[in-house]
Design a protein around this motif. Sequence first.
Motif, PDB file in Angstrom:
ATOM      1  N   THR B  16       1.068  -0.840   0.032  1.00 37.69           N
ATOM      2  CA  THR B  16       0.309  -0.077   0.193  1.00 37.69           C
ATOM      3  C   THR B  16       0.653   1.115   0.177  1.00 37.69           C
ATOM      4  O   THR B  16       0.259   2.198  -0.637  1.00 37.69           O
ATOM      5  CB  THR B  16      -0.892  -0.031   1.338  1.00 37.69           C
ATOM      6  OG1 THR B  16      -1.807  -1.631   1.174  1.00 37.69           O
ATOM      7  CG2 THR B  16      -1.999   0.782   1.284  1.00 37.69           C
ATOM      8  N   TYR B  17       1.868   0.908   1.116  1.00 31.44           N
ATOM      9  CA  TYR B  17       2.589   2.102   0.724  1.00 31.44           C
ATOM     10  C   TYR B  17       3.669   2.662  -0.216  1.00 31.44           C
ATOM     11  O   TYR B  17       3.498   3.483   0.021  1.00 31.44           O
ATOM     12  CB  TYR B  17       3.322   2.132   2.205  1.00 31.44           C
ATOM     13  CG  TYR B  17       4.564   3.513   2.517  1.00 31.44           C
ATOM     14  CD1 TYR B  17       3.811   4.800   3.250  1.00 31.44           C
ATOM     15  CD2 TYR B  17       6.077   3.573   1.347  1.00 31.44           C
ATOM     16  CE1 TYR B  17       4.580   6.167   3.531  1.00 31.44           C
ATOM     17  CE2 TYR B  17       6.334   4.910   1.948  1.00 31.44           C
ATOM     18  CZ  TYR B  17       6.440   5.941   2.542  1.00 31.44           C
ATOM     19  OH  TYR B  17       7.182   6.674   3.316  1.00 31.44           O
ATOM     20  N   TYR B  18       3.623   1.828  -0.545  1.00 30.42           N
ATOM     21  CA  TYR B  18       4.484   1.949  -1.978  1.00 30.42           C
ATOM     22  C   TYR B  18       3.883   1.901  -3.599  1.00 30.42           C
ATOM     23  O   TYR B  18       4.297   3.258  -4.217  1.00 30.42           O
ATOM     24  CB  TYR B  18       5.984   0.613  -2.392  1.00 30.42           C
ATOM     25  CG  TYR B  18       6.701   0.735  -1.011  1.00 30.42           C
ATOM     26  CD1 TYR B  18       7.820   1.888  -1.802  1.00 30.42           C
ATOM     27  CD2 TYR B  18       7.142  -0.228  -0.456  1.00 30.42           C
ATOM     28  CE1 TYR B  18       8.922   1.820  -0.443  1.00 30.42           C
ATOM     29  CE2 TYR B  18       8.015  -0.163   0.588  1.00 30.42           C
ATOM     30  CZ  TYR B  18       9.174   1.533   0.587  1.00 30.42           C
ATOM     31  OH  TYR B  18      10.345   0.885   1.002  1.00 30.42           O
ATOM     32  N   LEU B  19       2.640   1.609  -3.226  1.00 30.10           N
ATOM     33  CA  LEU B  19       1.282   1.895  -4.447  1.00 30.10           C
ATOM     34  C   LEU B  19       1.330   3.953  -4.269  1.00 30.10           C
ATOM     35  O   LEU B  19       0.875   3.754  -5.354  1.00 30.10           O
ATOM     36  CB  LEU B  19       0.625   1.090  -4.455  1.00 30.10           C
ATOM     37  CG  LEU B  19       0.694  -0.038  -4.924  1.00 30.10           C
ATOM     38  CD1 LEU B  19      -0.912  -1.356  -4.448  1.00 30.10           C
ATOM     39  CD2 LEU B  19       0.617  -0.418  -6.728  1.00 30.10           C
ATOM     40  N   SER B  20       1.014   4.126  -3.498  1.00 29.77           N
ATOM     41  CA  SER B  20       0.998   5.359  -2.705  1.00 29.77           C
ATOM     42  C   SER B  20       1.945   6.055  -3.243  1.00 29.77           C
ATOM     43  O   SER B  20       1.597   7.464  -3.745  1.00 29.77           O
ATOM     44  CB  SER B  20       0.395   4.808  -1.168  1.00 29.77           C
ATOM     45  OG  SER B  20       1.527   5.625  -0.356  1.00 29.77           O
ATOM     46  N   LYS B  21       3.321   6.005  -2.717  1.00 32.37           N
ATOM     47  CA  LYS B  21       4.177   6.761  -2.294  1.00 32.37           C
ATOM     48  C   LYS B  21       5.167   6.449  -4.400  1.00 32.37           C
ATOM     49  O   LYS B  21       4.785   7.826  -4.845  1.00 32.37           O
ATOM     50  CB  LYS B  21       5.813   6.756  -1.085  1.00 32.37           C
ATOM     51  CG  LYS B  21       6.253   7.276  -1.611  1.00 32.37           C
ATOM     52  CD  LYS B  21       7.006   7.182  -0.092  1.00 32.37           C
ATOM     53  CE  LYS B  21       8.363   8.553  -0.714  1.00 32.37           C
ATOM     54  NZ  LYS B  21       9.200   8.329   0.569  1.00 32.37           N
ATOM     55  N   VAL B  22       5.243   5.954  -4.247  1.00 34.08           N
ATOM     56  CA  VAL B  22       5.927   5.277  -5.860  1.00 34.08           C
ATOM     57  C   VAL B  22       5.028   5.582  -6.996  1.00 34.08           C
ATOM     58  O   VAL B  22       5.699   6.041  -8.039  1.00 34.08           O
ATOM     59  CB  VAL B  22       6.959   3.787  -5.975  1.00 34.08           C
ATOM     60  CG1 VAL B  22       7.888   4.292  -7.111  1.00 34.08           C
ATOM     61  CG2 VAL B  22       7.674   4.301  -4.566  1.00 34.08           C
ATOM     62  N   PHE B  23       4.109   4.556  -6.714  1.00 38.54           N
ATOM     63  CA  PHE B  23       3.414   5.143  -8.391  1.00 38.54           C
ATOM     64  C   PHE B  23       2.430   6.008  -8.196  1.00 38.54           C
ATOM     65  O   PHE B  23       1.362   5.948  -9.537  1.00 38.54           O
ATOM     66  CB  PHE B  23       2.435   3.633  -8.443  1.00 38.54           C
ATOM     67  CG  PHE B  23       3.895   2.140  -8.835  1.00 38.54           C
ATOM     68  CD1 PHE B  23       4.282   2.067  -9.395  1.00 38.54           C
ATOM     69  CD2 PHE B  23       3.916   1.372  -7.687  1.00 38.54           C
ATOM     70  CE1 PHE B  23       4.991   1.270 -10.477  1.00 38.54           C
ATOM     71  CE2 PHE B  23       5.109   0.495  -7.872  1.00 38.54           C
ATOM     72  CZ  PHE B  23       5.634   0.264  -9.335  1.00 38.54           C
ATOM     73  N   GLY B  24       2.340   6.896  -7.468  1.00 38.79           N
ATOM     74  CA  GLY B  24       1.322   8.051  -6.638  1.00 38.79           C
ATOM     75  C   GLY B  24      -0.574   7.644  -7.403  1.00 38.79           C
ATOM     76  O   GLY B  24      -0.855   8.182  -7.276  1.00 38.79           O
ATOM     77  N   PHE B  25      -1.069   6.191  -6.769  1.00 36.98           N
ATOM     78  CA  PHE B  25      -1.972   5.514  -6.612  1.00 36.98           C
ATOM     79  C   PHE B  25      -2.058   7.011  -5.366  1.00 36.98           C
ATOM     80  O   PHE B  25      -1.674   7.289  -3.932  1.00 36.98           O
ATOM     81  CB  PHE B  25      -1.973   4.194  -5.663  1.00 36.98           C
ATOM     82  CG  PHE B  25      -2.126   3.518  -7.340  1.00 36.98           C
ATOM     83  CD1 PHE B  25      -0.939   3.484  -8.073  1.00 36.98           C
ATOM     84  CD2 PHE B  25      -2.835   2.251  -7.492  1.00 36.98           C
ATOM     85  CE1 PHE B  25      -1.101   2.253  -9.179  1.00 36.98           C
ATOM     86  CE2 PHE B  25      -2.888   1.634  -8.431  1.00 36.98           C
ATOM     87  CZ  PHE B  25      -1.745   1.203  -8.992  1.00 36.98           C
ATOM     88  N   LEU B  29      -6.973   3.840  -3.209  1.00 30.98           N
ATOM     89  CA  LEU B  29      -7.089   2.877  -4.263  1.00 30.98           C
ATOM     90  C   LEU B  29      -6.295   1.908  -4.282  1.00 30.98           C
ATOM     91  O   LEU B  29      -6.400   0.843  -4.543  1.00 30.98           O
ATOM     92  CB  LEU B  29      -7.105   3.694  -5.258  1.00 30.98           C
ATOM     93  CG  LEU B  29      -7.482   2.964  -6.799  1.00 30.98           C
ATOM     94  CD1 LEU B  29      -8.529   2.382  -6.757  1.00 30.98           C
ATOM     95  CD2 LEU B  29      -5.984   3.792  -8.255  1.00 30.98           C
ATOM     96  N   ALA B  30      -4.698   2.347  -3.420  1.00 36.01           N
ATOM     97  CA  ALA B  30      -3.263   1.966  -2.992  1.00 36.01           C
ATOM     98  C   ALA B  30      -4.104   1.315  -1.909  1.00 36.01           C
ATOM     99  O   ALA B  30      -3.693  -0.343  -2.027  1.00 36.01           O
ATOM    100  CB  ALA B  30      -2.138   2.721  -2.607  1.00 36.01           C
ATOM    101  N   SER B  31      -4.941   1.402  -1.655  1.00 36.30           N
ATOM    102  CA  SER B  31      -5.411   0.079  -0.401  1.00 36.30           C
ATOM    103  C   SER B  31      -6.594  -0.973  -0.467  1.00 36.30           C
ATOM    104  O   SER B  31      -6.605  -1.642  -0.291  1.00 36.30           O
ATOM    105  CB  SER B  31      -5.813   0.860   0.946  1.00 36.30           C
ATOM    106  OG  SER B  31      -7.250   0.230   2.036  1.00 36.30           O
TER     107      SER B  31
END
Lengths: 141, 143
Positions: B16-25, B29-31
């Motif tokens: 979740t963290y990397y989806l929101s931080k790296v991929f900008g989700f 949505l990242a959760s």
Amino acid sequence: MRHLTKYLNVIFKKKDQHSYSLQEWIINISICEITALSTFYIHTMYHQNIVLVASFIGIILGLISTKERFKNIQFVGYCGVFVGMSSTLIFPTLLSVCCAGIIAGVIYNLSTSLLFGYGGRLGTIAFLSVWGVYVLNIILR
Amino acid sequence: MEVIIIITSIIATLTTYYLSKVFGFSKVLASALPSFIVALVFHLQLFAIETDYANNITLAFFGATFCGMTGHRLMKTWYDLILTGFLFGILFLLIGKYFKGFGGGLGVIACISVITYFVILKTIVVIHQLRKREKVFSRNDSV
């Protein structure tokens, strides 16, 4: 409403980040209500996996609110999803889900800066509303 | 089973963290997206696992994603995430049964684990600073 929000922020010694207008209050509460009811209805009526239903609605919310303008909708909607994840043992009727959804929306609007940035904030708001309605149900029975 | 739930929680937090931080989700949505994939995999019974066991794994994964939703200013390093996920896994195993049926129960466990982690971290930092000060004072005294 704004004064009440500011008052609560002062109590919890937090900086006033954002206070909602009456229109935003109504929108937030109705979105919380809709998502809570839809989640509860789908997982009880169609006997689907709770996580599957909740995450599916979460994806829809995440995709809808890609614009900055609708950014707040996803959070308040996700809070409603958590309310709707309750079982039928806790909420025997849809009316209690309605009440919990409204309470969750109100708490969300009041706690703009409370636990801001901490994971599980929305879940805690949902739990407080669910627990409150559950206790009220027991008292009024 | 306990080990698998703890590992699942750590993976969920990191994802979740990397989806929101790296991929900008967006955080929701990242959760929701990884949780949906995991829930779908267990729902379609792609793995031959008991239903209760599969349900516990999906719930742990979904709950741990809330830990990953913590703000980027608070969670700075990868070990913050791993330890928070680990704490969530332990708390889920210990107190998860008391929140059964209550909506938002997983969120409460996530919130408790995140707050507990930061309280412990701050306490360690304060103790470390106090020890440093004591060392400086003892050096000054000896001089």
